[in-house]
Write a protein that holds these residues in place. Structure first.
Motif, mmCIF file in Angstrom:
data_model
loop_
_atom_site.group_PDB
_atom_site.id
_atom_site.type_symbol
_atom_site.label_atom_id
_atom_site.label_comp_id
_atom_site.label_asym_id
_atom_site.label_seq_id
_atom_site.Cartn_x
_atom_site.Cartn_y
_atom_site.Cartn_z
ATOM 1 N N UNK A 87 0.812 -1.221 0.000
ATOM 2 C CA UNK A 87 0.000 0.000 0.000
ATOM 3 C C UNK A 87 0.844 1.269 0.000
ATOM 4 N N UNK A 88 2.155 1.100 -0.150
ATOM 5 C CA UNK A 88 3.094 2.219 -0.200
ATOM 6 C C UNK A 88 2.973 3.133 1.020
ATOM 7 N N UNK A 89 2.820 2.508 2.189
ATOM 8 C CA UNK A 89 2.764 3.246 3.451
ATOM 9 C C UNK A 89 4.187 3.663 3.840
ATOM 10 N N UNK A 90 4.415 4.919 4.139
ATOM 11 C CA UNK A 90 5.750 5.320 4.584
ATOM 12 C C UNK A 90 6.050 4.753 5.976
ATOM 13 N N UNK A 91 7.126 4.007 6.060
ATOM 14 C CA UNK A 91 7.504 3.429 7.346
ATOM 15 C C UNK A 91 9.003 3.182 7.365
ATOM 16 N N UNK A 92 9.527 3.097 8.566
ATOM 17 C CA UNK A 92 10.896 2.629 8.791
ATOM 18 C C UNK A 92 10.835 1.588 9.895
ATOM 19 N N UNK A 93 11.436 0.440 9.671
ATOM 20 C CA UNK A 93 11.498 -0.610 10.678
ATOM 21 C C UNK A 93 12.955 -0.814 11.070
ATOM 22 N N UNK A 94 13.210 -0.800 12.371
ATOM 23 C CA UNK A 94 14.567 -0.964 12.874
ATOM 24 C C UNK A 94 14.597 -2.169 13.811
ATOM 25 N N UNK A 95 15.504 -3.098 13.538
ATOM 26 C CA UNK A 95 15.693 -4.266 14.403
ATOM 27 C C UNK A 95 17.000 -4.079 15.165
#
Length: 305
Positions: A260-268
């Motif tokens: 859905x082209x949602x702006x996100x950043x995921x950090x592990x």
């Protein structure tokens, strides 16, 4: 890394002294997968010289005296408790409201969502930290219908699990709308939550996507599958590498966000456990916590100011 001792006669334990199994079992215990008796029974199997059940529990269980980074009576902030209406939830809610003492202009607001045990001192301190950085922070207590956080996590966990989940969610939706329109608010709303609170942030991103301007879930599961397509973001999502229970939910959620082209950043964050930001237990990892919190403040500055 912070160290703790359970008594004068017992050796000081640090997180690297504790086997990973103990952290995993604590996570199962904290989330109702095993009961306290089973948790203690498993810890007993690790009990050797210098690693007793009492020394393990003293560092695994929260010590909220360690979590106060900002004093409740710091002169630079103003803190109080205030009620809000929740007609679709429990009727009334209450939360901890903190803002800078001096406000020359409207400020963005941030909803702070606790774990699965009510509004404990660690979460209140997180709200104060946000106020010190120029935000109006509001931390609701899901346990308010039952009299509020009882002063210990075991009772708080049992109380929260007894509440109607849908009504609790409605209480947090009502709280988000309450603080977004609070006097002094700029109208920009952010939300940050931890564990259960991380789930609530993901849920808010799905059910009020046009009202939430920035969401930061710490190690939280996503909203129900039927709701995920409604998320608009932006999101900053923090994960602990050793948190298999939550991390297993991420690939499917990520697929929806990307589709859905949602702006996100995921950090592990490598080598850390669920709850690494909570500085009241041995799960706390200072390097990861400071990094995640710094990213969170920059994210809110970018999207709310």
């Amino acid at each position: 890394m912070r160290s703790t001792t359970s008594s004068q006669s017992q050796p000081i334990l640090e997180s690297h002294d504790i086997p990973q199994e103990a952290f995993d079992w604590y996570d199962e215990y904290a989330h109702g997968i095993i009961d306290r008796r089973e948790f203690i029974k498993r810890l007993s199997g690790l009990a050797v010289v210098g690693l007793t059940v009492s020394s393990l529990t003293s560092v695994l269980m929260p010590n909220y005296a360690l979590a106060e980074q900002v004093s409740f009576n710091d002169p630079k902030i103003k803190a109080t408790y205030t009620e809000f209406d929740s007609p679709l939830g429990h009727g009334k809610g209450r939360g901890y409201l903190v803002m800078p003492k001096e406000m020359s202009k409207p400020l963005p607001v941030v909803l702070v969502v606790h774990e699965n045990r009510g509004l404990n001192p660690y979460i209140e301190d997180v709200a104060r930290r946000l106020a010190m950085n120029g935000f109006i922070a509001f931390a609701p207590d899901a346990l308010y219908p039952l009299g509020g956080y009882p002063g210990n996590d075991d009772d708080g966990r049992a109380m929260q699990s007894s509440l109607d989940r849908e009504k609790v969610e409605q209480d947090f939706i009502a709280a988000a709308r309450f603080i977004k329109s609070y006097p002094g608010s700029s109208g920009k709303l952010g939300a940050v939550g931890f564990c259960f609170g991380g789930y609530i942030v993901n849920m808010l991103a799905a059910v009020i996507p046009d009202e939430l301007n920035a969401g930061v879930p710490f190690y939280g599961t996503p909203a129900a599958e039927s709701l995920r397509a409604q998320v608009k973001g932006p999101l900053l999502i923090h994960f602990a590498e050793l948190d298999k229970r939550v991390n297993d939910t991420w690939p499917q959620y990520q697929q929806v966000l990307q589709g859905n082209q949602v702006p996100y950043e995921a950090v592990i964050y490598p080598g850390v456990n669920h709850g690494f930001h909570n500085d009241s237990t041995a799960r706390y990892n200072e390097e990861a916590a400071e990094s995640a919190w710094g990213k969170t403040l920059i994210f809110f500055d970018t999207h709310l100011i």
